[in-house]
Design an enzyme around this catalytic site. Structure first.
Site, PDB file in Angstrom:
ATOM      1  N   LYS A   1       0.861  -1.192   0.000  1.00  0.00           N
ATOM      2  CA  LYS A   1       0.000   0.000   0.000  1.00  0.00           C
ATOM      3  C   LYS A   1       0.890   1.232   0.000  1.00  0.00           C
ATOM      4  O   LYS A   1       1.757   1.378   0.871  1.00  0.00           O
ATOM      5  CB  LYS A   1      -0.870  -0.044   1.254  1.00  0.00           C
ATOM      6  CG  LYS A   1      -2.223   0.593   1.141  1.00  0.00           C
ATOM      7  CD  LYS A   1      -3.013   0.277   2.417  1.00  0.00           C
ATOM      8  CE  LYS A   1      -4.367   0.937   2.420  1.00  0.00           C
ATOM      9  NZ  LYS A   1      -5.026   0.758   3.725  1.00  0.00           N
TER      10      LYS A   1
HETATM   11  O1  G3P Z   1      -9.282   1.695   4.420  1.00  0.00           O
HETATM   12  C1  G3P Z   1      -9.014   2.961   4.881  1.00  0.00           C
HETATM   13  C2  G3P Z   1      -9.636   3.127   6.202  1.00  0.00           C
HETATM   14  O2  G3P Z   1      -8.919   2.417   7.153  1.00  0.00           O
HETATM   15  C3  G3P Z   1      -9.803   4.505   6.644  1.00  0.00           C
HETATM   16  O3  G3P Z   1     -10.981   4.501   7.380  1.00  0.00           O
HETATM   17  O4  G3P Z   1     -12.560   5.300   9.026  1.00  0.00           O
HETATM   18  O5  G3P Z   1     -10.115   5.793   9.284  1.00  0.00           O
HETATM   19  O6  G3P Z   1     -11.443   6.937   7.536  1.00  0.00           O
HETATM   20  P1  G3P Z   1     -11.296   5.693   8.353  1.00  0.00           P
END
Ligand code: G3P
Length: 217
Positions: free
Chosen positions: A83
């Site tokens: 990633k």
């Molecule tokens: O896959 C990306 C994710 O982990 C981000 O999620 O909820 O931290 O914006 P969030």
């Protein structure tokens, strides 16, 4: 639609995997912190549980260092997707790492143009962040739809991995638009099974069953 689980919590991955709900896993530095585990160790363990792609994120900022980190992460297992962030250096790293035969997930995508560049750089997955766009009063679903249109217009094979999914509605909308994959926290995936009318209907059935005085076993 493929389901990736957005977590580095091994027990949660195992539980969903046993139900056939896990086509892959995504992690990021924040999720590694939350797990309290060593990145190499926990990622290895996850790759042994799940057959599909397991994303492990680089943390360097310049392309050469990202490439070195990516090569190291890729040695963990054959199903690692490296990633990299959607920066100019991240795109350079994407080009090199994908050229070496690695799966590459380009993350932190917030615009259709960024997604277009990632596809040109040979990304296996593009990760548009829905919830974080909603957080700043934009519509994350519009971005998924725009990327779907652009990729379909030109036949790009990069898979749209709807990320930063916070609600079951994000999951439904991503599926309707045609995202190839969604990655969601385990609790969101489990919530997809819930409906108040299911609970209400079950309650009525069980009450009526009791009145019959019958038993199945
Ligand atoms: O896959 C990306 C994710 O982990 C981000 O999620 O909820 O931290 O914006 P969030």
């Amino acid at each position: 639609m493929k389901f990736f689980v957005d977590t580095a919590e091994v027990d949660a991955i195992k539980e969903l995997n046993e139900l056939g709900m896990v086509d892959g896993v995504t992690t990021n530095p924040s999720l590694i912190l939350k797990s309290g585990r060593d990145i190499l160790e926990v990622t290895k363990e996850i790759t042994q549980i799940v057959d599909g792609p397991v994303s492990a994120e680089v943390v360097a900022l310049d392309a050469d260092a990202m490439i070195e980190e990516g090569r190291k992460l890729a040695t963990i297992a054959d199903n690692i997707a490296v990633k990299v962030p959607l920066t100019w250096d991240g795109l350079k790293a994407c080009k090199v790492l994908s050229g070496e035969g690695n799966m590459v997930n380009v993350t932190l995508c917030f615009s259709a143009n960024q997604a277009l560049l990632a596809a040109k750089a040979g990304a296996t997955f593009i990760s548009p962040f829905i919830g974080r766009l909603d957080d700043i009063n934009l519509d994350g679903m519009d971005l998924i739809a725009d990327i779907r249109t652009i990729y379909d217009n030109y036949g790009f094979e990069t898979q749209i991995l709807a990320a930063s999914i916070r609600t079951v509605n994000h999951a439904t909308q991503s599926a309707l638009i045609g995202a190839d994959v969604m990655t969601a926290p385990p609790e969101v995936i489990k919530k997809m099974a819930s409906h108040p009318l299911t609970d209400k209907g079950l309650e009525t059935f069980l009450k009526d069953w009791e009145k019959t005085g019958q038993k199945i076993l």
